[in-house]
Design a protein around this motif. Structure first.
Motif, PDB file in Angstrom:
ATOM      1  N   ILE A 177       1.271   0.257   5.340  1.00 48.09           N
ATOM      2  CA  ILE A 177       2.415   0.154   4.426  1.00 48.09           C
ATOM      3  C   ILE A 177       1.975  -0.452   3.105  1.00 48.09           C
ATOM      4  O   ILE A 177       2.342   0.040   2.034  1.00 48.09           O
ATOM      5  N   VAL A 178       1.159  -1.493   3.162  1.00 55.29           N
ATOM      6  CA  VAL A 178       0.658  -2.124   1.934  1.00 55.29           C
ATOM      7  C   VAL A 178      -0.170  -1.123   1.125  1.00 55.29           C
ATOM      8  O   VAL A 178       0.018  -0.991  -0.096  1.00 55.29           O
ATOM      9  N   LEU A 179      -1.090  -0.428   1.794  1.00 54.82           N
ATOM     10  CA  LEU A 179      -1.943   0.534   1.094  1.00 54.82           C
ATOM     11  C   LEU A 179      -1.130   1.637   0.428  1.00 54.82           C
ATOM     12  O   LEU A 179      -1.383   1.988  -0.736  1.00 54.82           O
ATOM     13  N   LEU A 180      -0.173   2.187   1.138  1.00 45.25           N
ATOM     14  CA  LEU A 180       0.648   3.248   0.561  1.00 45.25           C
ATOM     15  C   LEU A 180       1.479   2.728  -0.611  1.00 45.25           C
ATOM     16  O   LEU A 180       1.614   3.393  -1.638  1.00 45.25           O
ATOM     17  N   ARG A 181       2.030   1.552  -0.454  1.00 41.73           N
ATOM     18  CA  ARG A 181       2.833   0.968  -1.539  1.00 41.73           C
ATOM     19  C   ARG A 181       1.969   0.751  -2.782  1.00 41.73           C
ATOM     20  O   ARG A 181       2.342   1.147  -3.888  1.00 41.73           O
ATOM     21  N   ARG A 182       0.809   0.166  -2.591  1.00 37.56           N
ATOM     22  CA  ARG A 182      -0.087  -0.107  -3.734  1.00 37.56           C
ATOM     23  C   ARG A 182      -0.651   1.171  -4.332  1.00 37.56           C
ATOM     24  O   ARG A 182      -0.838   1.256  -5.545  1.00 37.56           O
ATOM     25  N   LYS A 183      -0.947   2.155  -3.488  1.00 42.65           N
ATOM     26  CA  LYS A 183      -1.474   3.430  -3.973  1.00 42.65           C
ATOM     27  C   LYS A 183      -0.532   4.041  -5.006  1.00 42.65           C
ATOM     28  O   LYS A 183      -0.968   4.669  -5.971  1.00 42.65           O
ATOM     29  N   HIS A 184       0.751   3.841  -4.796  1.00 45.81           N
ATOM     30  CA  HIS A 184       1.751   4.412  -5.694  1.00 45.81           C
ATOM     31  C   HIS A 184       2.277   3.389  -6.701  1.00 45.81           C
ATOM     32  O   HIS A 184       3.307   3.615  -7.342  1.00 45.81           O
ATOM     33  N   ALA A 185       1.554   2.277  -6.828  1.00 40.19           N
ATOM     34  CA  ALA A 185       1.865   1.227  -7.799  1.00 40.19           C
ATOM     35  C   ALA A 185       3.298   0.706  -7.667  1.00 40.19           C
ATOM     36  O   ALA A 185       3.956   0.424  -8.665  1.00 40.19           O
ATOM     37  N   LEU A 186       3.755   0.574  -6.436  1.00 41.03           N
ATOM     38  CA  LEU A 186       5.099   0.053  -6.190  1.00 41.03           C
ATOM     39  C   LEU A 186       5.028  -1.426  -5.851  1.00 41.03           C
ATOM     40  O   LEU A 186       4.121  -1.867  -5.143  1.00 41.03           O
ATOM     41  N   THR A 187       5.978  -2.179  -6.345  1.00 40.65           N
ATOM     42  CA  THR A 187       6.122  -3.567  -5.909  1.00 40.65           C
ATOM     43  C   THR A 187       6.911  -3.560  -4.606  1.00 40.65           C
ATOM     44  O   THR A 187       7.501  -2.543  -4.220  1.00 40.65           O
ATOM     45  N   GLN A 188       6.939  -4.703  -3.944  1.00 40.07           N
ATOM     46  CA  GLN A 188       7.768  -4.808  -2.749  1.00 40.07           C
ATOM     47  C   GLN A 188       9.229  -4.560  -3.104  1.00 40.07           C
ATOM     48  O   GLN A 188       9.960  -3.936  -2.339  1.00 40.07           O
ATOM     49  N   TYR A 189       9.642  -5.018  -4.286  1.00 43.97           N
ATOM     50  CA  TYR A 189      11.021  -4.794  -4.733  1.00 43.97           C
ATOM     51  C   TYR A 189      11.295  -3.299  -4.923  1.00 43.97           C
ATOM     52  O   TYR A 189      12.360  -2.809  -4.542  1.00 43.97           O
TER      53      TYR A 189
END
Length: 131
Positions: free
Chosen positions: A22-34
């Motif tokens: 989940i962290v990798l996918l979120r960061r891959k797409h430059a998304l914050t947790q928010y």
């Protein structure tokens, strides 16, 4: 009788992989947790807990899990492999229990149930071979 494999030992690596995915996918797409929380419809703290504690995935609402699938294009079993394996194991134990209850029963209802139990076991067995 349906054959059921013994309980599989689940490695801590799977737990790490699940939250790490989940962290990798979120960061891959430059998304914050928010950002991810807004897309899924949950709070930022939910995303934080999910990333910090992989077992938190068990508490996610179905719509949040499906939203992750829509966002990342990955099936929930790929996003949460450890949880998926636990569910598979639990289903197989229930299949075996129902199969034992059906032992000695005859008739079309029992045959339909046995056919479903066989199909479930086959689905799990074929998925396991692919992994």
């Amino acid at each position: 009788m349906i054959a059921v494999a013994g309980d599989c030992a689940l490695l801590p690596l799977n737990l790490h992989h699940m939250s790490h995915q989940i962290v990798l996918l979120r960061r891959k797409h430059a998304l914050t947790q928010y950002d991810l929380a807004d897309l899924i419809g949950v709070s930022q703290s939910t995303i934080g807990r999910l990333e910090d504690d992989p077992s938190y995935a068990q508490r996610l609402r179905l719509d949040a899990v499906l939203a992750l699938q829509v966002i990342y294009g990955k099936l929930p079993g790929k996003l949460f492999p450890h949880l998926y394996e636990e569910v598979e194991d639990a289903v197989m134990r229930r299949v075996a229990a129902l199969d034992r209850k059906l032992d000695g029963q005859t008739g079309s209802t029992a045959e339909h149930r046995r056919a479903l139990l066989s199909q479930i076991a086959q689905n799990i067995s074929s998925r396991t071979k692919l992994v």
